[in-house]
Design a protein around this motif. Structure first.
Motif, PDB file in Angstrom:
ATOM      1  N   PHE A 128       0.798  -1.229   0.000  1.00  0.00           N
ATOM      2  CA  PHE A 128       0.000   0.000   0.000  1.00  0.00           C
ATOM      3  C   PHE A 128       0.831   1.280   0.000  1.00  0.00           C
ATOM      4  O   PHE A 128       0.857   2.017  -0.985  1.00  0.00           O
ATOM      5  CB  PHE A 128      -0.928  -0.036   1.214  1.00  0.00           C
ATOM      6  N   ASN A 137      -3.986  -4.668  -6.114  1.00  0.00           N
ATOM      7  CA  ASN A 137      -2.792  -5.009  -5.349  1.00  0.00           C
ATOM      8  C   ASN A 137      -3.153  -5.403  -3.917  1.00  0.00           C
ATOM      9  O   ASN A 137      -2.651  -6.399  -3.371  1.00  0.00           O
ATOM     10  CB  ASN A 137      -1.834  -3.819  -5.335  1.00  0.00           C
ATOM     11  N   LYS A 172      -5.116   5.485 -10.883  1.00  0.00           N
ATOM     12  CA  LYS A 172      -4.412   4.611  -9.959  1.00  0.00           C
ATOM     13  C   LYS A 172      -5.289   3.696  -9.103  1.00  0.00           C
ATOM     14  O   LYS A 172      -4.790   2.679  -8.594  1.00  0.00           O
ATOM     15  CB  LYS A 172      -3.559   5.468  -9.004  1.00  0.00           C
ATOM     16  N   THR A 173      -6.573   4.030  -8.914  1.00  0.00           N
ATOM     17  CA  THR A 173      -7.376   3.298  -7.931  1.00  0.00           C
ATOM     18  C   THR A 173      -7.522   1.823  -8.279  1.00  0.00           C
ATOM     19  O   THR A 173      -7.384   0.952  -7.412  1.00  0.00           O
ATOM     20  CB  THR A 173      -8.771   3.940  -7.791  1.00  0.00           C
ATOM     21  N   VAL A 233      -1.784   7.312  -2.648  1.00  0.00           N
ATOM     22  CA  VAL A 233      -1.860   7.376  -1.194  1.00  0.00           C
ATOM     23  C   VAL A 233      -1.205   8.647  -0.669  1.00  0.00           C
ATOM     24  O   VAL A 233      -1.752   9.352   0.191  1.00  0.00           O
ATOM     25  CB  VAL A 233      -1.184   6.141  -0.556  1.00  0.00           C
ATOM     26  N   GLN A 268       1.766   0.575  -7.405  1.00  0.00           N
ATOM     27  CA  GLN A 268       0.364   0.779  -7.755  1.00  0.00           C
ATOM     28  C   GLN A 268      -0.316   1.820  -6.880  1.00  0.00           C
ATOM     29  O   GLN A 268      -1.254   2.492  -7.321  1.00  0.00           O
ATOM     30  CB  GLN A 268      -0.401  -0.549  -7.633  1.00  0.00           C
ATOM     31  N   CYS A 269       0.121   1.969  -5.648  1.00  0.00           N
ATOM     32  CA  CYS A 269      -0.611   2.797  -4.683  1.00  0.00           C
ATOM     33  C   CYS A 269       0.119   4.049  -4.199  1.00  0.00           C
ATOM     34  O   CYS A 269      -0.520   5.011  -3.763  1.00  0.00           O
ATOM     35  CB  CYS A 269      -0.983   1.971  -3.441  1.00  0.00           C
ATOM     36  N   LYS A 270       1.445   4.033  -4.243  1.00  0.00           N
ATOM     37  CA  LYS A 270       2.239   5.048  -3.543  1.00  0.00           C
ATOM     38  C   LYS A 270       1.824   6.475  -3.876  1.00  0.00           C
ATOM     39  O   LYS A 270       1.578   7.291  -2.977  1.00  0.00           O
ATOM     40  CB  LYS A 270       3.716   4.856  -3.862  1.00  0.00           C
ATOM     41  N   CYS A 286      -4.337  -0.112  -7.582  1.00  0.00           N
ATOM     42  CA  CYS A 286      -4.085  -0.144  -6.140  1.00  0.00           C
ATOM     43  C   CYS A 286      -5.020  -1.141  -5.464  1.00  0.00           C
ATOM     44  O   CYS A 286      -4.602  -1.941  -4.625  1.00  0.00           O
ATOM     45  CB  CYS A 286      -4.258   1.260  -5.561  1.00  0.00           C
TER      46      CYS A 286
END
Length: 332
Positions: free
Chosen positions: A54, A112, A105-106, A64, A59-61, A109
């Protein structure tokens, strides 16, 4: 920190400028997230790496970090006695940037995180029970006392009464699980699945049609028109703000984006479906809340006032919408 949100005025930009979020604030928040994840998932899923899944994953950085930046900036921006439409307009560029980033991106993420949780489920047959037990232990250690104190201090208000009611009914995580499982009939599960798929389709259509930027353009226009005269408080739509909203739509070419109208229409259909199929259950639940021993007369009075105010405001918004529905016969 790249691409920091800045909401310092009407011409706010999403860039690295003085007044951005200090990296140490982000790091402190992430440190707490890591501690919480370890406390809750450390026993039930030792393989779960909150950074790799996460906080720091490809995928998320970015999503977030930017969402965290925005939440910190927004908390400061809206910490004012009265939120005006000019203030809301100043934040539209930030909302637009975050919305467009979420479109990109959602999905990745989410997938993942989903993959990581599936590994947890495969490796531990009791993953859900173990995780709930750890979450309950963490709550009792860190939050239970403050929640109880809040409930005690606010007894006689709707929020205080609801907290007291929840504490009385749910003494453990198992109580919460049992309650929700008792509500999940086969038809409810089918409706949830259908609603989830519908929401995913709407979200994808929103992103594919670049609706975030279309909505941002619309909001800049209508917020600019609404700010002024006696429309000084964005929390009160009825009256002066309602009239100024009508004035915006009186100008040729000003209309709600059709991609937003699609979401509105789906929302109306969903509401009508819920009332038709679950209206009796909702009424029974509301009645049980009213008759619960933790609910006070003052709390009930406050709740009724809040509901009456929400209904009045909703009716005013509906009036503007019904009189100014967009012409979507041609794709807009």
């Amino acid at each position: 920190l790249n691409n920091v949100f800045v909401s310092s005025g009407i011409n706010a930009e999403w860039s690295l400028r003085p007044g951005g979020v200090d990296d140490t604030k982000i790091d402190d928040l992430f440190r707490n997230v890591r501690i919480g994840a370890l406390a809750i998932l450390g026993e039930s899923c030792p393989s779960f790496d909150i950074d790799g899944v996460f906080l720091e994953s490809k995928q998320c950085k970015h999503l977030v970090r930017q969402a965290t930046c925005y939440s910190i900036k927004a908390a400061k921006l809206y910490d004012v006695p009265v939120v005006s439409y000019a203030l809301l307009m100043s934040d539209v560029p930030n909302m637009e940037k975050l919305g467009n980033l979420a479109c990109k991106k959602t999905k990745g993420c989410f997938e993942n995180i989903k993959s990581a949780i599936e590994v947890c489920l495969e490796n531990n047959a009791n993953f859900i029970d173990d995780t709930m037990r750890s979450a309950e232990e963490l709550f009792r250690t860190d939050q239970a006392a403050s929640v109880a104190e809040f409930a005690k201090k606010n007894k006689g208000s709707i929020f205080g009464d609801l907290v007291n009611m929840a504490m009385d009914q749910f003494s453990s995580a198992q109580d919460i699980r049992t309650f929700f499982e008792s509500q999940l009939t086969e038809s409810v599960e089918e409706d949830i699945t259908t609603a989830t798929e519908k929401a995913k389709t709407l979200a994808q259509d929103w992103c594919d049609s670049e609706c975030t930027s279309k909505t941002a353009s619309f909001l800049r226009g209508i917020f600019s028109e609404m700010h002024g005269g006696d429309c000084t408080d964005a929390s009160v739509f009825c009256g002066a703000c309602q009239e100024r909203a009508h004035g915006y739509f009186d100008v040729a070419g000003n209309q709600l984006p059709c991609c937003v109208d699609t979401v509105v229409q789906n929302g109306i259909q969903a509401y009508e479906y819920i009332i038709e199929n679950y209206g009796d259950e909702i009424d029974q639940f509301a009645e049980s809340l009213k008759n619960h021993e933790a609910m006070t007369e003052d709390g009930l009075t406050e709740a009724e006032e809040i509901l009456d105010n929400l209904k009045a405001e909703f009716d005013c918004v509906s009036d503007v919408y019904e009189e100014n529905k967009p012409d979507c016969t041609v794709n807009a």
